[in-house]
Design a protein around this motif. Structure first.
Motif, mmCIF file in Angstrom:
data_model
loop_
_atom_site.group_PDB
_atom_site.id
_atom_site.type_symbol
_atom_site.label_atom_id
_atom_site.label_comp_id
_atom_site.label_asym_id
_atom_site.label_seq_id
_atom_site.Cartn_x
_atom_site.Cartn_y
_atom_site.Cartn_z
ATOM 1 N N TRP E 176 -3.893 -19.963 -22.101
ATOM 2 C CA TRP E 176 -4.020 -19.775 -20.646
ATOM 3 C C TRP E 176 -5.314 -19.043 -20.301
ATOM 4 O O TRP E 176 -5.924 -19.310 -19.268
ATOM 5 C CB TRP E 176 -2.807 -18.999 -20.105
ATOM 6 N N HIS E 179 -7.744 -21.653 -20.268
ATOM 7 C CA HIS E 179 -7.508 -22.622 -19.194
ATOM 8 C C HIS E 179 -6.581 -22.036 -18.132
ATOM 9 O O HIS E 179 -5.421 -22.460 -18.012
ATOM 10 C CB HIS E 179 -6.907 -23.926 -19.768
ATOM 11 N N PRO E 180 -7.082 -21.101 -17.335
ATOM 12 C CA PRO E 180 -6.208 -20.462 -16.337
ATOM 13 C C PRO E 180 -5.656 -21.463 -15.321
ATOM 14 O O PRO E 180 -4.606 -21.222 -14.717
ATOM 15 C CB PRO E 180 -7.120 -19.453 -15.646
ATOM 16 N N GLU E 181 -6.337 -22.616 -15.185
ATOM 17 C CA GLU E 181 -5.854 -23.631 -14.240
ATOM 18 C C GLU E 181 -4.558 -24.271 -14.716
ATOM 19 O O GLU E 181 -3.900 -24.997 -13.960
ATOM 20 C CB GLU E 181 -6.924 -24.704 -14.022
ATOM 21 N N ALA E 182 -4.168 -23.996 -15.951
ATOM 22 C CA ALA E 182 -2.998 -24.674 -16.507
ATOM 23 C C ALA E 182 -1.803 -23.747 -16.709
ATOM 24 O O ALA E 182 -0.835 -24.109 -17.380
ATOM 25 C CB ALA E 182 -3.373 -25.335 -17.832
ATOM 26 N N LYS E 184 1.650 -22.140 -16.264
ATOM 27 C CA LYS E 184 2.900 -22.699 -15.751
ATOM 28 C C LYS E 184 3.918 -21.576 -15.601
ATOM 29 O O LYS E 184 4.024 -20.717 -16.487
ATOM 30 C CB LYS E 184 3.508 -23.713 -16.749
ATOM 31 N N LEU F 5 -3.400 -30.083 -21.505
ATOM 32 C CA LEU F 5 -3.086 -29.007 -20.563
ATOM 33 C C LEU F 5 -1.703 -29.184 -19.933
ATOM 34 O O LEU F 5 -1.345 -28.458 -19.000
ATOM 35 C CB LEU F 5 -4.158 -28.937 -19.471
ATOM 36 N N GLU F 53 -7.827 -36.907 -13.194
ATOM 37 C CA GLU F 53 -7.504 -35.924 -12.169
ATOM 38 C C GLU F 53 -7.349 -36.576 -10.803
ATOM 39 O O GLU F 53 -6.434 -36.270 -10.039
ATOM 40 C CB GLU F 53 -8.631 -34.877 -12.132
#
Lengths: 246, 246, 246, 246, 246, 246
Positions: E176, E179-182, E184, F5, F53
């Protein structure tokens, strides 16, 4: 019961009372100045035969050749490539599974086999996993006799730091207990060999370990010690085998 | 001298006086109602060990698994695919050749291995032939103990037509001589099993040969006969080995 | 009927009346001073085509390349490794079995193929035997045209000891009967070439057999002899094929 | 000169004047209602033989089996897996390179072989590239007879849109010119078969192309047309071969 | 320096100052309810990129696929067979060694790769050992980021027993952070998943571990924790890499 | 959606709405004086990520290594043998098919992969075709981003003849748009590199193409151009993907 000494009807009868089997696996490789080339096969074989006889467990034929590429600069070493050993284990397990064996316990005598045997297990299971295999569960495990608790304690008590990592006094003792006719009296110099990593090619290995020993003093080995390691090894392996059968 | 019971220095010394080696190769497969699953490995191993001890010939570890696919419908049979056995032999020979062995004599106990072992020899030589290999000559041969003249004559004298083709009284006798603790008393019906071809898959084989025998009556086997086959086998194999060394 | 000259509907119709097929297999390798490089493929092909035409048997395409590693020191030889030939035969048999062929008869022209082809059969059957294959029986056999009784008698009558083992006058004759435009007149010295073993690498083979012949005098070959070998070969092979179909 | 009809000494002499060779490669697969199963091997073979005879080029044995997996739902098709064909080509090229051939020109008759043959070339070159091979340059090329300019123009002139993509009137004509004894008269329905992609498995392929044709009307084929395609094919291939030799 | 973002001249210049390289290797497999399928590749890649940038070490492309057969019953898992991964590593190392790299450090994110990668190293070294390779020493090692001391201590401090064995909060945190955009947010039940052995086929694995976690509570994961694991991971890996270079 | 991701549950949900997936495949190889070693992986990855995307298509992990044997004489190139890449693709497709993916679209960035990837597709389908596979249809396709209409037109407009065949200004531009931090300013001499064939071994390739370019002038590359190629590439690939899904 040894598979090699049984008839097929005796195997058929055994399968009625158990679907587990012990398969000894070793290596054919140099073991220093007084250790036998067959040490790594002889040790698990001796343990497996004693265990099998005392506890009604079927013991398959010994896989005498293992992954020993790093020892190839010493005469007498015979090594399989990892890809070859994987194929051998795939066919071995496939044959046994066809007969209904569900728990196959490889009793190993050689550290150099560990990675390849586990890769072989994954290769076998991958074939099943990719195909949505719906047959019986197949359990495979690798057990190294030299990591058993009783044996470890005994080695520590008898040899301390002189146990080392290859051509150890414990494995030399055990192989001599199985083959007292092959005891060798050889002087070692230095008494304890240098240690280091074995993850290299054969030429480099021999440069690092000139007489083949790794960190050990196998001049401490004896048949008497070997008999104790055999007893400890049987108890350790039996415990592990029973846990494996669940 | 058995490689498994030697040190690497002993092998090094042996190579000074000979570059030949005997490698026993067998199979792990059903051998009828009273024959051992390990018969085909035990027989050449027993001959090789006796020969090696009496005549200073180095004997390598036994290849216990062979090509036995047609026996897989009988519990206990463990078979390598031909491609796997070829890989095993390629690595075995490659290891031995690296140490300087030039004459490798496979002492075989199983007819089902013959084609694959010869294919393996060709695979090994092909690698050399394609590359204009300029190294030492490498001689490989397969010798089947059961085709030796003395052994053939003995089988004919003792068993006549009851010798058959698989699970023969001669091989059962020899395996019992090596392992008298494993003698089995089993009634056979019919006394002489039906004959036929083994070139088929396992299911078909079992249909053709319901108890695993092919044309034989192994109830004629005995330890005493086995001792005579051992003696004949050593003489036959020694003659062949000496001819091979040239 | 030649598969190469048939349509798929004609093959479909053939399968209604027979599930047997003949597959010629040869080699591309030197055959001495007057023998053709394609001799071992041409001979079984010629026999198979004649047999197929006269007796309504389907004949597949000729496998022109075989296992000829020992001939690689002579220009023109093209050899498959045994492992490659095994893969070719596995795919060939797999394709034919998919269509419903149950009896596949390989008509062979090259002694060097025998071990590998039999190993390939075992590889194919092993796949079935390991998996408890429950489909139709699959029968595979290898028949060597040069071991047929009629052909052997004819060779003995015409050439006696000059027949030899490789680049024989019988095979040279037969290949010339199939390709009279390729007859060569070449003097041989010595008339009968030296004999010996072909189980070695290519460099050693050429040292042993300098002009490529093994124990033969192919200057005795002729188109007329070849026509007789063709006739004998067809009769021998037909007998074997019918026995195979059972 | 055909390799199969030459002696090794004739090949040795040829290598003094040229190190190039033409290797025909085809397939054994259905070619619709009137096309021969061997079409894809027969066409390049016919062109290569004519070219070789007229222009002193050595022509190797035809590779009759190719990559034809998508045709396996039609009886008679025999396919190699790509991995098998790669092994065949690796051994073929390795054998030829050992003799000193430097320019190997594969004359191909089957679109389905193109990817695999080019992958095989890369496999062969990769072995050299990974090892810093310092030997002679080895040139490999694949030439498809059916893409030659003269042949394309002729097909366009004679058949227009009825040429299609598989079981084309041009290839059927050429195969008939080589084997007039195998001409078939079969009605087609519809006259021009549906087109589409062949990149699928065999079951899907047969669903898409019920009688095996792809976009073609091979009822337009004739021996006379085939003779023109043979002539055009020889000229096209010769031009390509000369450009390849540089 | 990332190899993927360098030119070949930049690599050439790098080789003047170092012959070591870091190769990230991971897996593509389920990581429980809130873990990313790419976790095992993302984690070592993130550590390697940071390390490479800060300390002038060349970092090769990430091997995204690993040995994940036991996860195949969960959608999204893509696994290589061990034999395939061995081939990939053999070619990778062969390519790098050709350029002069002598120390290749595989930075691994997946426990399931360990056996196979070590088997691959042995396969590569065996080729050298069998052939009396006389070239430069080639050092290969596998380092698992998740066994580094600093990282272990941090996991213990942050998660205690909730760390578990697969889909751990530490690896989920690190992925994470990369890839903070992922990130959950998923509820877990039970909070800590059951533990057990992963040495089985895919169907059995999913029965044992219904949501994919093994003994862990990854709901404890956070980007902030991940940043600390990244920092610890770089320090751990740098220490190991420097020790490897010696 | 990027598979790396996503969680497995997200993949499970995706499979409810689509069984198609895009798999980027590239290579790790020299790209001339100013092109990145990762160019061929970066380009299809950038296109696939943008497409995925914007259009809810699942995009798998990038296959960073391809078939690049001819570039191995330039430092930094890492090549898989074709046989290795075939195994990788076989396992990749097998994993995806197990989960229910039916349409697998490989988005390729490297011309040298084309033959091998198509051979891999045939290898996969052959396994199904030989076995009378009765499961779901499996569609596989290879799409090369650099052959899309929009991209081709843009390259022609921007670069004309300076586009060339390897290390082209279009691919260098696109890789720079994805990684602006890696833009290099390097003078080229001559401005447009020589052209020629890449079908050769590595040593020959470097002799023909001394700085690695083939017929191109990548000094014309820019991030701005790359952004236009990215946009064109997404549109081209989307069109092809939708046509593939049918």
């Amino acid at each position: 019961m040894r598979l090699q000494l049984a008839t097929w009807q005796e195997v058929e009868a055994y399968l009625q009372r158990s679907t587990g089997i012990i398969m000894p696996i070793g290596s054919t490789e140099q073991h220093g100045p007084n250790g036998l080339v067959g040490t790594d096969a002889i040790c698990p074989e001796a343990i497996a035969w004693a265990l099998g006889e005392r506890h009604d467990v079927l013991v398959g034929p010994t896989q005498n050749l293992g992954m020993a590429q790093h020892h190839l600069a010493f005469p007498g070493t015979v090594s399989l490539r990892p890809s070859t050993l994987i194929a051998v284990l795939r066919d071995t397990v496939g044959s046994l599974a066809r007969h209904g064996f569900t728990h196959i316990f490889f009793l190993n005598g050689h550290g150099g086999n560990i990675a390849t045997v586990n890769a072989a297990f994954a290769e076998i299971q991958a074939e099943r996993s990719l195909g949505e295999h719906s047959g019986d569960e197949l359990q495979l495990t690798l057990y190294n006799w030299f990591t058993g608790r009783r044996g470890r304690e005994l080695a520590s008590e008898l040899f301390g730091d002189a146990e080392g990592g290859h051509a150890t006094p414990s494995e030399v003792s055990l192989s001599w207990a199985a083959h007292p006719e092959a005891v060798k009296a050889v002087a070692m110099s230095p008494p304890i060999a240098p240690g280091g990593s074995a993850q290299c090619d054969a030429r480099t290995f021999r440069q690092r370990f000139p007489d083949g020993r790794m960190g050990s003093d196998p001049s401490l080995a004896s048949v008497e010690h070997g008999q104790r390691f055999l007893q400890a090894g049987v108890e350790d392996a039996l415990e592990a085998y029973r846990a494996f059968l669940g």
